[in-house]
Structures are given as C-alpha cells and as structure tokens.
Design a protein around this motif. Structure first.
Motif, short mmCIF file in Angstrom:
data_model
loop_
_atom_site.label_atom_id
_atom_site.label_comp_id
_atom_site.label_asym_id
_atom_site.label_seq_id
_atom_site.Cartn_x
_atom_site.Cartn_y
_atom_site.Cartn_z
N ARG A 166 0.87 -1.18 0.00
CA ARG A 166 0.00 0.00 0.00
C ARG A 166 0.90 1.22 0.00
NH1 ARG A 166 -2.10 -3.58 3.58
NH2 ARG A 166 -4.00 -4.59 2.81
N VAL A 171 -4.30 10.28 2.72
CA VAL A 171 -3.53 11.50 2.90
C VAL A 171 -3.32 12.14 1.51
CG1 VAL A 171 -1.29 10.36 2.74
CG2 VAL A 171 -1.52 12.41 4.14
N LYS A 173 -0.99 14.43 0.49
CA LYS A 173 0.38 14.73 0.09
C LYS A 173 1.31 13.72 0.76
CE LYS A 173 1.61 19.24 0.35
NZ LYS A 173 1.60 20.52 1.08
N ASP A 174 2.29 13.23 0.03
CA ASP A 174 3.17 12.22 0.59
C ASP A 174 4.40 12.12 -0.30
OD1 ASP A 174 4.42 10.03 1.70
OD2 ASP A 174 2.83 8.61 1.24
N ALA A 176 7.32 10.55 0.91
CA ALA A 176 8.26 9.74 1.69
C ALA A 176 9.04 8.76 0.82
CB ALA A 176 7.50 8.99 2.79
N GLY B 418 -2.45 7.23 10.26
CA GLY B 418 -2.65 6.89 8.85
C GLY B 418 -1.97 7.85 7.90
N GLY B 419 -0.95 8.54 8.37
CA GLY B 419 -0.31 9.58 7.56
C GLY B 419 1.06 9.20 7.07
N THR B 420 1.86 10.22 6.80
CA THR B 420 3.19 10.05 6.25
C THR B 420 4.19 10.87 7.04
OG1 THR B 420 4.61 10.47 4.31
CG2 THR B 420 2.69 11.88 4.55
N VAL B 421 5.44 10.42 7.07
CA VAL B 421 6.48 11.16 7.79
C VAL B 421 6.88 12.43 7.07
CG1 VAL B 421 7.38 9.08 8.91
CG2 VAL B 421 8.40 9.85 6.74
N LEU B 435 11.02 5.48 6.24
CA LEU B 435 10.02 4.89 5.35
C LEU B 435 9.72 3.44 5.73
CD1 LEU B 435 8.31 5.44 2.77
CD2 LEU B 435 10.14 4.37 1.45
N GLN B 438 6.81 3.26 7.68
CA GLN B 438 5.58 3.68 7.00
C GLN B 438 5.10 2.62 6.01
OE1 GLN B 438 5.66 7.76 5.74
NE2 GLN B 438 4.29 7.43 4.01
N TRP B 439 6.05 2.00 5.31
CA TRP B 439 5.71 1.02 4.28
C TRP B 439 6.02 -0.39 4.79
CZ3 TRP B 439 7.73 2.95 -1.19
CH2 TRP B 439 6.95 4.04 -1.60
N THR B 440 5.32 -1.36 4.20
CA THR B 440 5.61 -2.76 4.50
C THR B 440 6.94 -3.14 3.86
OG1 THR B 440 4.40 -3.42 2.55
CG2 THR B 440 3.17 -3.38 4.62
#
Lengths: 467, 467
Positions: A166, A171, A173-174, A176, B418-421, B435, B438-440
């Motif tokens: 995923r 969100v 904006k992202d 990362a 549920g956001g992003t760094v 990351l 944040q990501w799998t």
C-alpha cells in the motif's frame, strides 16, 4: 486448476477461456476470479512460483490489447469480484474503492453526494477502476481536470512475487518514498496488479454548459482553439471532430445542434446559408462549468473567442440539462458511429503539442490517402490528443495490413511533431516496441530496468508495454 | 580537479567546499558548476567512472538535508548556471525552463503574461526549479492546485551512468512509457539529476481573496475546516496556525488582521471583547480565488461556513491587493518568526488524513511536553500537512537530542494516524530510514529495487531518501 481452485474456490476458476478487450483477445489456460486482495496475492504468488504468466483483466474496454494473453498457458486474473466500496467520506472528498468497481459506480456514488470523480474515459459502465488506473485513462474533461492518476492518492497493489503493498492512502500529500503510486498508474499490469485505490474527489460543478461550433476548415477551427486559450478562461473540455467524423456521426446529432452546425436544413427554412448542406468541415465541442453564474460568464467569454476570428459557420450552446446530456451522449457514441461506416476501423490515440494539432489532423488524412484507406480523426483537442482513424471493411483482403502500415506512419508523424504514440490508451500489445522510437536508448534502458527490478521473472502481463 | 575543470572550465570548479541546505551542510571534495545538460552528463559520467558520489545542489532552501554531502569525497553539482528559459509560449500555457531557474523567475515570467505557475513552496527567490521538482515541493495553494509534479509535463534529466534522457515534453498527455517523469519527481537526486522541465501553466485568477479567522480552540478550528469542505466550495488554500505559533508570529501581523484576530487591542477601543487579550488560540487562513465575482461568491460561502459553528472569535477578509499581499507575506515569514522565539527549532512536515488533523496538532503539543520542549504547529490544513515544531535554544545542552527524540515520536504519531512522515520536504538525510516504518517490507523492497536498477553503483546522492 486444482491448486488455483483451492485459492479462489472452484466456482471461480474457468479452464481454457478467451479474454481480452475491444482491440484483441487471447486464450488463457485458466481464468480465476479472486474475492479480495489476499486471494490476488495468493494467485500471483502461485503463478510466480510455477513460472506462469498473469494477465490482469478488468472490464475489457481497453483499446490496446492490454488484457489479451499472448501465451495460452497464462492465467487471466479477473478483478471483478473486488468491487467493494471500502470507505466513502463525502464530507472529506475522498473514497477508497476496490479495483473491480465500475467507473460509473465510482462516479455515481460521488455524484449522489454532490461530488465529482472527474475522469471520464468512456465505457463507464463496463470499465473498472483498476483498469482505468492501469492505463491512466483520460477523457474529454482531462483538459481541465487531468487524467485518472491525478485523482489517485493511494494504491493497494500486488507486486511480484505475490506481496500486497500500500502506497499513499487517504492523505493528500506524501513524498516519503519514490512515487510507486504514479509508477504503477499507467503500467498496464506489467509491474503489479492494482487491487484498490484511494481517490480524491471535488465538489461537482453546479452547471455544465457546452458549446458546439462548426468551422469552415481545420485551420479555422485550430485558430479558434488558440483564441480560446488566449481568452484566459479554462474550459472544462475542448473536443474536436473533423469533417469525415461528422459525416459518420453527424446523422445521430439531435435536431437543434444538427441544424446549428449545418448538418441538417432547418425545416421549412427557405434561405439556408451556403454551408447548410449537410456537412460540417470541422466541429469544436467546448464546455464551461462551475457555479451557474460563473459557468455562464466563462461560456460567454468562450463564445466571444469563437466569434472573434474567421471561418465560424454556426454554433449552438444548449442549456437545458437534457440537451446537454444528449450532446455528450452523442459525443460518447462517435467512435461507434465511425466504426459503423465500413464495419471496422483502426484508431490510434496519438497526442501532439497543441500548436501541432492541425498538422496531425491533416497528416492523418494524408496518411489514409497514401494507404488507400478512408481516414478521419476526432478527440481531445485541448490536450492535443487525436483519435486518428482508418476505416476498414472487416472482410476486405489486405486492408488490415494497409491500416497497420498507416498506423506506423501515424506514429512517426506524432513523434516528428514532438508528440507521443499514445496519449491515453496505452501501449498494450498493439503499440509494443513503439517507445524505442519515442525515447532515446538510455530512457528505454531505464524503462526496462524498472520492469526487470519489479518483475524479475517477467511474468506480469508479459509482452505488454514493451518499449 | 583537472579533469573536472576540463569539463566545466576551471573557473567553475571549487575545491573543498561546504554545501547543503537550511537543515544540514556537508563537505564536498569539489563543487562544479556545469553550463548545460551536456556538461551535467559529462560530470555524472566522470564521477560514475571514478566511483565518486554526485550530490545535486539547487538553491539550498531544502529542509531535509538533501543537498548536504555525507561523504567528503563527493562532487557537489550546482545547477545554477542552467538558468535559461528554453521556450515560453504564453498563448499555449506552457514553458520549458532549466533546472537552475529560481521558482520566483518561473512564477514572475508566467505572471507577466497573465498566467499562473501555482506551486508556491516558499523561499521562491532562493529555491530553484530543479530542486522543487526533486522534492516535489508543495505550498499553501497545493490544496486547490496540487504540488509541483502536477505542473510538470516533461523532464530532461541525466541518469546513471551519465546519459541525458527526455520523458514527456510540451505534450499534455503521454502514457507511452512508465511514468519516469513522476518517478524522478520527488526522488531527491537519488535516481537522476533534473536539468530542465516542461511546465504547464494556467490563466492567473483575477482575484485572490483571503480570510483569516480566529477560533477559541483547535477543535473549533478543525470543525470549521470540515464545514468549509461541506460547503461544496473549493478554497485555493486552507492554512492553520496554532496558539503558540500565533504567539511567535502574531506580533508581525499588520494592524487590521491583528485586531480582528484578537492579537492586538483596537487602538482607543474601550470595550474590547474578552478575547482581545493578545492571543489567538487557533487561526485559519483561507483563500477564495478566480474571476472577481466568482471569488467574491466563494468567499461569501466560506464566510458563511466559518460563521455557522461554535467558537469563532473574530475574522477579517482583506480585499485591497496590498493588504492581501501583506497577509501572505506575513504567512511566508511564520517559520522565521517561530525560529526567532528561542534561536533554533526542529520542524517536521508530517501529513495525516484531514479527519486526524486535530489529533496531530494536539499530539504535537503533548510530544513537546513529554520531551520538555516548547512545541507548536502550523501548516497546510486542507492537505492535513503540519509543520510540527519543537523550539530549541541552539546552545542549550541536550535539547537537540530531546528534539530528535520528539521528532521520532512525531513520526510514529503521523503513521498511527494513517499519515506520512513527510508531506512536502522529503526524506533527505533527516528522515532516512523512516520509510520502513511507513511502508511494509515488500514496498520498501520495491523502493530499493528501483534505486538499484537506476543507480547500480549507488553514487547518486548517496545516503538520501534511504527507505
């Protein structure tokens, strides 16, 4: 078959099927219809382990053969059972929908809450969200609203060798990671299988006010497009249809626009002007949208821009919602009307910089002449995106080959004009190996390196989107 | 040095320099300033051959340390001499500009022809187009207009081992190859060096009408944002500033908004209301734009939405162009005002889904408390994008370490919501290895595979954007 049935259930496996899209079908060893992303991952994993190709299949409305297996041992993976709306927050202008939901369902659900999902690539009741993402589909309103990928804030996809990932989400904006979302969008199933998407939506415009205008030739019409841009207004759509397209499709125009565009005599009119002879050499279809007053203001500015130059033969600007819908419904049927002309056609979606549009339209006709095939074009003028078409009699010997040669010349013309071999349909199998004429060897090498990195066994929709 | 000088000319090579951005600098063995894309390719090629790292350097206004070499043997590659406008077609709403052109020059040239280049990430006079593309920079108006990448239709870039590639161009739609344009955008110089871009533009809005409104607390302000969205209008910007941010920045507000927001007593006013005590617990800054009548209509609808709920303390809606510019100039100075509070700060640009914004704002304060650091936040509320900030005394022992620990907690909070760094600054070196939270693992593996595929020697901006 037994092992696939163990994953998706025996009632969701078929043996030896033909699958594909409007351009091409092919034989697959099996078609499986997984219920959810986990089952998609399990199917991809099983195929990867057994060195079998996986061909993702959506609604089958594609134009480039992207969903046609090229290898009869391939497993076709239909996404139609992944059709759930996972979440819908109208107040936050967003939705999470599965890949098998039809584009029309996405659009309708948004509409019912006063929102707009702008991509409108056509065949909305047949096409599925996953397929429109896999091709990054466009449509008439892309001029103002952009293409499908512009409305995707996150993706769930199965990558090789069978893992769910995923990227992005609700969100907006992202930055990362690398933009895998954009990389998968338009990758035609060759880098992964989209299983769900987070979409952003916008409030639906209150009014949509089209204008249809006929011009005496391509040059006058293209000059009008440049005046429209110079007006400083942003139309929601700038579509065009050339004379041969109007010959094929003009007969099904509703009465009023047909009369206004000179396709039909006004009944009882004794003094029809010289153009009212059943032909419209070049037609523009614009739309102003927004809040009602603003849409009216923009429409008036567009009308001024159309009137300013030479060669305007007639125009109409319907306002009644029924008339507006009828006009766009007619536009959506143009492709079929053109096909009906001789029974078959070869249509390619090249795109060029806007200032080269006229050359591309006229060049299409010259290429048709050179290969002895009637030709025409229509499309998304504002985006420089043509549907350049060669008309075929399906059973006429040699015509298919001549059309292929004409398409080859058309691609060369698009590149010569600084454009692309495909603006919205994708490479699929029909345009395989065209990218190497468009990109330099170093860019093609990067394309190949990405494919090899994400699909080392080359089993994800093999033979498609080949550079 | 001699061989580099042979490529770019001896006057364009410096030995042993420090380069970087606002967050971090580092030592480079040399800095070279190539004149054009061919020289960029030659420098990259030479470095690739000699196993030396290449660190692309733009205007140095980044916030993540992306332009700081981590290896003192690295070659810093400044793009500032690539500052030509290669083509500009105002009538066709497009431009081709080189990477070293400042964002302000791009915007100004567009503005002078009645057009808008919407990305407005700040530091416009310092930041360069190539850097804003390499970070996919956002800004206040991204809510309506999107981020930098949304305005790039084509890129010229140098890929390893030193080859110029061009993807896209002045054409507005192109789905022929994988979306290398989007992949390079935001890749922070780790996949290639952007040397030029084709940009699309839009007609500039006739009017820009901001609204500043103060609310009694975060909850009331966030509820107002949701009412704004429910109004069905699309603001050009939805910014917020929390109480501590207003304490730091409110003093420089022009008189009228300061009074309206309760930051200053109206002079001579005997009966100031209870909130006129020099504090504004939560401030929203919205903007309506478009044709004048339409902008006024949207502004009125936004005002209605703000007034509908509880907790509105005061608002102002300046119309005079000078007042509008003054308000946005003040907004652009907020970050500096916050820094001035204690001399230094650590600020992170996490982003969350809009319905989690309140939790992120309040959570930022709690994290600051836990680590014994004054905290505040402001940012792009409509995009859920915070600038969560911990105030530091630069010379206070231990504070930097506590701030780093606070940032760590902040990243965890953003992911939990549920956001992003990072919503707009990028990973750089400051957020390296975030990351993977944040990501799998499968998505991180895809990120790494792409890096390895396009930069097999790992020499393009090494250590940056590490997953």
């Amino acid at each position: 078959m037994r092992e696939l049935a163990a994953i998706v259930g025996p009632e969701h496996v078929e043996e030896a099927v033909r699958v594909g899209d409007t351009a091409r079908t092919g034989r697959a060893r099996a078609r499986v219809r997984p219920a959810d992303a986990d089952e998609v991952a399990a199917v991809v994993s099983w195929c990867y382990e057994h060195d079998l190709a996986v061909v993702p299949v959506g609604g089958g409305s594609g134009y480039a053969g992207g969903a046609a297996p090229l290898d009869a041992e391939a497993v076709a993976l239909s996404l139609d059972r992944l059709s759930a709306m996972r979440s819908f927050d109208p107040g936050l202008w967003r939705m999470e929908a599965e890949a098998g939901m039809t584009t029309e369902t996405v659009a309708r659900r948004a509409r019912e809450s006063g929102l707009l999902f702008p991509p409108d690539p056509g065949a909305a009741e047949q096409s599925q969200l996953g397929g429109t993402i896999a091709t990054n589909a466009g449509g008439p309103h892309a001029f103002k609203y952009g293409v499908t990928g512009d409305w995707v804030t996150g993706l769930e996809a199965v990558l090789a060798p069978g893992e769910i990932v995923r990227v992005g989400g609700p969100v907006r904006k992202d930055v990362a990671g690398y933009d895998l979302r954009a990389l998968l969008t338009g990758s035609e199933g060759t880098l992964g299988v989209v299983t769900a998407a987070w979409l952003r939506l916008v409030p639906a415009p209150e009014a949509q006010l089209p204008i249809a205008a006929a011009f005496e030739d391509v040059g006058a019409g293209c000059a009008a497009i440049e005046r429209v841009l110079a007006s400083g207004e942003v139309p929601a759509a700038i579509e065009y249809l050339d004379e041969a397209t109007m010959e094929a499709a003009g007969g099904s125009l509703p009465e009023e626009p047909a009369r206004a565009l000179g396709m039909r005599m006004a009944s009882g009119s004794g003094g029809a002007s010289s153009y009212a002879n059943g032909r419209a050499p070049f037609v523009l279809l614009l739309e102003a949208d927004g809040a009602r007053e603003e849409a009216l203001r923009v429409r008036d500015a567009l009308l001024d821009a159309l009137h300013e130059g030479e060669g305007l033969l007639g125009l109409t600007a319907p306002e009644a919602p029924g008339d507006v819908r009828a006009l766009w419904r007619w536009r959506a049927g143009v492709s079929h009307a053109v096909t009906a002309r001789r029974g078959a056609k070869l249509s390619e979606d090249v795109a060029v910089p806007l200032d080269r549009l006229r050359e591309a339209i006229e060049g299409t006709l010259r290429i048709g002449e050179r290969h002895g095939l009637p030709a025409c074009s229509w499309g998304h003028a504002g985006d420089g995106n043509l549907h350049s078409t060669f008309l075929l009699a399906a059973d006429h010997p040699g015509e298919r080959e001549r059309a292929d040669a004409a398409a080859h010349d058309l691609f060369a013309l698009a590149l010569e004009l600084g454009g692309t071999v495909t603006g919205e349909h994708g490479i699929g199998v029909l345009k395989a190996r065209q990218l190497r004429h468009q990109w330099t060897p170093a860019a093609v090498a990067a394309h190949r390196a990405i494919k090899d990195a994400l699909d080392p066994k080359g089993l994800l929709n093999p033979g498609k989107k080949l550079p």
